[in-house]
Write a protein that holds these residues in place. Sequence first.
Motif: not given
Length: 192
Positions: A159-167
């Motif tokens: 799996y890959e987790f990509s942080e979304l901008r802004g939260g």
Amino acid sequence: FVDLVNSTKITAKISDQRKIGQYYSIFINTMAVLVKHYGAKIVKNVGDALIFYFSGTSDARNETAFQNVLECLTTMLVARNIINAKLRSENLPSVSYRISADYGKVEVATSTSSRTEDLFGSPMNICAKINSMAEPNGIVTGGDLYQIMKSFSFVNNRYEFSELRGGCSVGLNCKYPVYRVSIRNINNNTTV
């Protein structure tokens, strides 16, 4: 938390009430079978959404329980083709949906006026807030779940987790981190 995208707009175009019932039933029942298969407990369905939890994750070191969570969520996305084939066979429009998940302590409460259970706690609130941050037919997780998952070897391999901008705004001075979840294929490219 799994929620249909634009179901109110879609079902507004269906004049037959029985067909509207079929539309929601096919989606909710398929999701219910899948989450039960992976050991989740269904709390309830709310309109076009299904709320469930994995009790095995109460031990944050239980790697197998967390692997079941990710396998369940990604299987739910893959099942979209099957759901839409069934909907087409009933002359109903296709579905898209979003899945959100987080980790933390919840309280299970049963109302005296109903036999259904409710979940209360910040993970429930977070899941409801971040669900709309997922792309249609996508998965997002909150930062607490990500913090646990990132230490497991199966996550880094699959799996890959990509942080979304802004939260996500949760009423604190800082934003709560939200991550998009993707499945890696054999060549380490993301596919879902």
